[in-house]
Motif scaffolding. Structure first.
Motif, PDB file in Angstrom:
ATOM      1  N   MET A  67       0.836  -1.197   0.000  1.00  0.00           N
ATOM      2  CA  MET A  67       0.000   0.000   0.000  1.00  0.00           C
ATOM      3  C   MET A  67       0.870   1.247   0.000  1.00  0.00           C
ATOM      4  N   ASN A  68       0.576   2.160  -0.881  1.00  0.00           N
ATOM      5  CA  ASN A  68       1.327   3.410  -0.982  1.00  0.00           C
ATOM      6  C   ASN A  68       0.785   4.399   0.044  1.00  0.00           C
ATOM      7  N   LEU A  69       1.596   4.742   1.045  1.00  0.00           N
ATOM      8  CA  LEU A  69       1.137   5.615   2.130  1.00  0.00           C
ATOM      9  C   LEU A  69       0.873   7.042   1.659  1.00  0.00           C
ATOM     10  N   ASN A  70       1.642   7.505   0.696  1.00  0.00           N
ATOM     11  CA  ASN A  70       1.392   8.847   0.150  1.00  0.00           C
ATOM     12  C   ASN A  70       0.038   8.894  -0.558  1.00  0.00           C
ATOM     13  N   ASN A  71      -0.248   7.831  -1.284  1.00  0.00           N
ATOM     14  CA  ASN A  71      -1.540   7.727  -1.964  1.00  0.00           C
ATOM     15  C   ASN A  71      -2.681   7.715  -0.944  1.00  0.00           C
ATOM     16  N   LEU A  72      -2.474   6.980   0.161  1.00  0.00           N
ATOM     17  CA  LEU A  72      -3.466   6.927   1.233  1.00  0.00           C
ATOM     18  C   LEU A  72      -3.720   8.324   1.803  1.00  0.00           C
ATOM     19  N   GLN A  73      -2.647   9.047   2.095  1.00  0.00           N
ATOM     20  CA  GLN A  73      -2.788  10.388   2.653  1.00  0.00           C
ATOM     21  C   GLN A  73      -3.501  11.330   1.686  1.00  0.00           C
ATOM     22  N   ASP A  74      -3.164  11.215   0.415  1.00  0.00           N
ATOM     23  CA  ASP A  74      -3.798  12.074  -0.590  1.00  0.00           C
ATOM     24  C   ASP A  74      -5.299  11.797  -0.675  1.00  0.00           C
ATOM     25  N   LEU A  75      -5.659  10.524  -0.649  1.00  0.00           N
ATOM     26  CA  LEU A  75      -7.073  10.164  -0.725  1.00  0.00           C
ATOM     27  C   LEU A  75      -7.829  10.575   0.536  1.00  0.00           C
ATOM     28  N   GLN A  76      -7.179  10.412   1.684  1.00  0.00           N
ATOM     29  CA  GLN A  76      -7.811  10.835   2.937  1.00  0.00           C
ATOM     30  C   GLN A  76      -8.075  12.339   2.932  1.00  0.00           C
ATOM     31  N   ARG A  77      -7.123  13.087   2.423  1.00  0.00           N
ATOM     32  CA  ARG A  77      -7.288  14.533   2.332  1.00  0.00           C
ATOM     33  C   ARG A  77      -8.403  14.886   1.350  1.00  0.00           C
ATOM     34  N   GLU A  78      -8.460  14.143   0.251  1.00  0.00           N
ATOM     35  CA  GLU A  78      -9.487  14.396  -0.759  1.00  0.00           C
ATOM     36  C   GLU A  78     -10.882  14.118  -0.199  1.00  0.00           C
ATOM     37  N   LEU A  79     -11.035  13.021   0.532  1.00  0.00           N
ATOM     38  CA  LEU A  79     -12.331  12.692   1.118  1.00  0.00           C
ATOM     39  C   LEU A  79     -12.760  13.751   2.127  1.00  0.00           C
ATOM     40  N   LYS A  80     -11.809  14.254   2.880  1.00  0.00           N
ATOM     41  CA  LYS A  80     -12.113  15.320   3.845  1.00  0.00           C
ATOM     42  C   LYS A  80     -12.541  16.587   3.123  1.00  0.00           C
ATOM     43  N   ASP A  81     -11.837  16.942   2.047  1.00  0.00           N
ATOM     44  CA  ASP A  81     -12.170  18.153   1.287  1.00  0.00           C
ATOM     45  C   ASP A  81     -13.553  18.053   0.652  1.00  0.00           C
ATOM     46  N   PHE A  82     -13.948  16.834   0.263  1.00  0.00           N
ATOM     47  CA  PHE A  82     -15.259  16.649  -0.351  1.00  0.00           C
ATOM     48  C   PHE A  82     -16.374  16.535   0.688  1.00  0.00           C
ATOM     49  N   GLY A  83     -15.999  16.538   1.957  1.00  0.00           N
ATOM     50  CA  GLY A  83     -17.000  16.584   3.017  1.00  0.00           C
ATOM     51  C   GLY A  83     -17.608  15.262   3.428  1.00  0.00           C
ATOM     52  N   PHE A  84     -16.923  14.151   3.155  1.00  0.00           N
ATOM     53  CA  PHE A  84     -17.444  12.868   3.600  1.00  0.00           C
ATOM     54  C   PHE A  84     -17.155  12.682   5.092  1.00  0.00           C
ATOM     55  N   ASN A  85     -17.924  11.822   5.722  1.00  0.00           N
ATOM     56  CA  ASN A  85     -17.789  11.613   7.162  1.00  0.00           C
ATOM     57  C   ASN A  85     -16.441  10.980   7.509  1.00  0.00           C
ATOM     58  N   PRO A  86     -15.888  11.304   8.672  1.00  0.00           N
ATOM     59  CA  PRO A  86     -14.587  10.762   9.090  1.00  0.00           C
ATOM     60  C   PRO A  86     -14.510   9.245   9.071  1.00  0.00           C
ATOM     61  N   LYS A  87     -15.620   8.559   9.319  1.00  0.00           N
ATOM     62  CA  LYS A  87     -15.583   7.086   9.347  1.00  0.00           C
ATOM     63  C   LYS A  87     -15.171   6.515   7.993  1.00  0.00           C
ATOM     64  N   VAL A  88     -15.491   7.243   6.910  1.00  0.00           N
ATOM     65  CA  VAL A  88     -15.106   6.787   5.577  1.00  0.00           C
ATOM     66  C   VAL A  88     -13.590   6.821   5.443  1.00  0.00           C
ATOM     67  N   THR A  89     -12.991   7.878   5.964  1.00  0.00           N
ATOM     68  CA  THR A  89     -11.530   7.997   5.941  1.00  0.00           C
ATOM     69  C   THR A  89     -10.890   6.863   6.726  1.00  0.00           C
ATOM     70  N   ASP A  90     -11.488   6.491   7.860  1.00  0.00           N
ATOM     71  CA  ASP A  90     -10.947   5.408   8.685  1.00  0.00           C
ATOM     72  C   ASP A  90     -11.018   4.061   7.953  1.00  0.00           C
ATOM     73  N   GLU A  91     -12.087   3.852   7.206  1.00  0.00           N
ATOM     74  CA  GLU A  91     -12.266   2.582   6.499  1.00  0.00           C
ATOM     75  C   GLU A  91     -11.405   2.481   5.245  1.00  0.00           C
ATOM     76  N   LEU A  92     -10.968   3.618   4.753  1.00  0.00           N
ATOM     77  CA  LEU A  92     -10.174   3.637   3.522  1.00  0.00           C
ATOM     78  C   LEU A  92      -8.901   2.810   3.668  1.00  0.00           C
ATOM     79  N   GLU A  93      -8.152   3.021   4.735  1.00  0.00           N
ATOM     80  CA  GLU A  93      -6.889   2.310   4.926  1.00  0.00           C
ATOM     81  C   GLU A  93      -7.106   0.800   5.025  1.00  0.00           C
ATOM     82  N   LYS A  94      -8.160   0.369   5.721  1.00  0.00           N
ATOM     83  CA  LYS A  94      -8.437  -1.060   5.876  1.00  0.00           C
ATOM     84  C   LYS A  94      -8.656  -1.719   4.516  1.00  0.00           C
ATOM     85  N   ASN A  95      -9.343  -1.023   3.633  1.00  0.00           N
ATOM     86  CA  ASN A  95      -9.648  -1.589   2.319  1.00  0.00           C
ATOM     87  C   ASN A  95      -8.440  -1.572   1.389  1.00  0.00           C
TER      88      ASN A  95
END
Length: 330
Positions: free
Chosen positions: A1-29
């Motif tokens: 898993m690319n950690l930079n990619n993970l961070q970028d996606l987490q930031r993107e989900l936050k910017d788009f206003g999705f709930n924090p739980k989605v960000t938490d589940e992203l890494e698991k998947n």
């Protein structure tokens, strides 16, 4: 898993206003490196839950993932109260004296699953299959009962739309939820096919046929050429929050986002009323609703009729020429 990619996606989900739980589940998947996976999110709607399904695709050349679309569904099935959930109870074909229970976090998904059943099934809500309320039932695939209080939710079709993300730009989670509930949002980052930027109010067009992908088309009202003036529209009404610059700015941001906002409106009798309001740019109006969602007469909160009449006349003159159909919205 690319950690930079993970961070970028987490930031993107936050910017788009999705709930924090989605960000938490992203890494698991992402850890399992599947070719594609989805995440679920929800937002409260006016008449029920708004469901969102986010899609993530893995690159064919690396372990990087891209978030390129999310599906949004707004129905009229009410959310559950604490400790309750929707469930579909079906007869077990292999064990006639037993039954199968499938629980759902999403009311819309529960209803959709029930409607697809071919045998004897029940749609219910409650703490368990033993402690529940029957909402609908069918025998041999044929509907034979719908709870009277659930009929509107059952027979009202849900509204679905797929929203695409391109170069990190697109509709936010809240904007998408508002659009499927027939509201209008303001975009300042629109681009023509030639790459020229422009601003527009955008809504889903429910009056025309869907496109080949099953999506509603977008209808645009270009700003400022269409003629909708937020300041004039708001100033035509007696709204207490408009007297305070900070609260007024907050209201405008929410209206631009397509939100239905709680305001304190002052009636002709001088009495204050807590109501909900939303802008309708295509008609140059502000709609008011009770806290229970019933439409209210806007005239009871107007300062004068002249401002609204003048603006509506301007809208009618411009509408035919300035309204355009959206293509390739970013």
């Amino acid at each position: 898993m690319n950690l930079n990619n993970l961070q970028d996606l987490q930031r993107e989900l936050k910017d788009f206003g999705f709930n924090p739980k989605v960000t938490d589940e992203l890494e698991k998947n992402m850890k399992a490196l599947p070719g594609h996976f989805t995440l679920k999110d929800q937002l409260p709607g006016d008449k029920g839950i708004v469901d969102m399904t986010l899609h993530f695709h893995k690159s064919g050349q690396s372990d990087n993932y891209a978030f390129n679309k999310f599906e949004v569904t707004a129905g009229k099935v009410p959310p559950t109260i604490e400790n309750q959930h929707y469930m579909v109870i079906s007869a077990d074909k292999e064990k006639p004296d037993k039954f199968l229970v499938k629980n759902f976090e999403s009311p819309n998904e529960a209803l959709d699953f029930f409607k697809k059943q071919k045998g004897t099934s029940e749609l219910a809500v409650g703490e368990s299959a033993e402690v529940k309320q029957n909402l609908a039932s069918m025998k041999d695939g044929k509907l034979n009962y719908v709870n009277p209080d659930f009929r509107q939710a059952y027979f009202s079709p849900a509204v679905s739309q797929t929203f695409y993300i391109k170069d990190g730009k697109g509709y936010s989670a809240t904007q998408a939820a508002n659009l499927v509930q027939d509201r209008t949002v303001y975009r300042t980052d629109m681009m023509t096919k030639e790459g020229d930027p422009y601003k527009a109010w955008v809504r889903l067009d429910f009056d025309t046929k869907k496109d080949d992908y099953g999506n509603h088309k977008f209808k645009q009202f270009h700003h400022p050429t269409y003629g909708f003036d937020m300041e004039k529209t708001l100033n035509a009404f007696k709204i207490k929050e408009l007297a305070e610059p900070e609260k007024k700015a907050e209201l405008i941001r929410a209206f631009n986002n397509g939100d239905r906002v709680a305001v304190t409106a002052i009636g002709k009798d001088g009495k204050e009323a807590k109501v909900m309001a939303e802008v309708v740019p295509r008609y140059g109006k502000l709609n008011f609703f009770s806290e229970k969602g019933a439409m209210m007469k806007r005239e009871q909160f107007t300062k004068t009729v002249a401002v609204e009449t003048s603006q509506n006349r301007s809208q009618s003159q411009n509408k035919a020429q300035q309204q355009s159909q959206s293509r390739g919205i970013r």
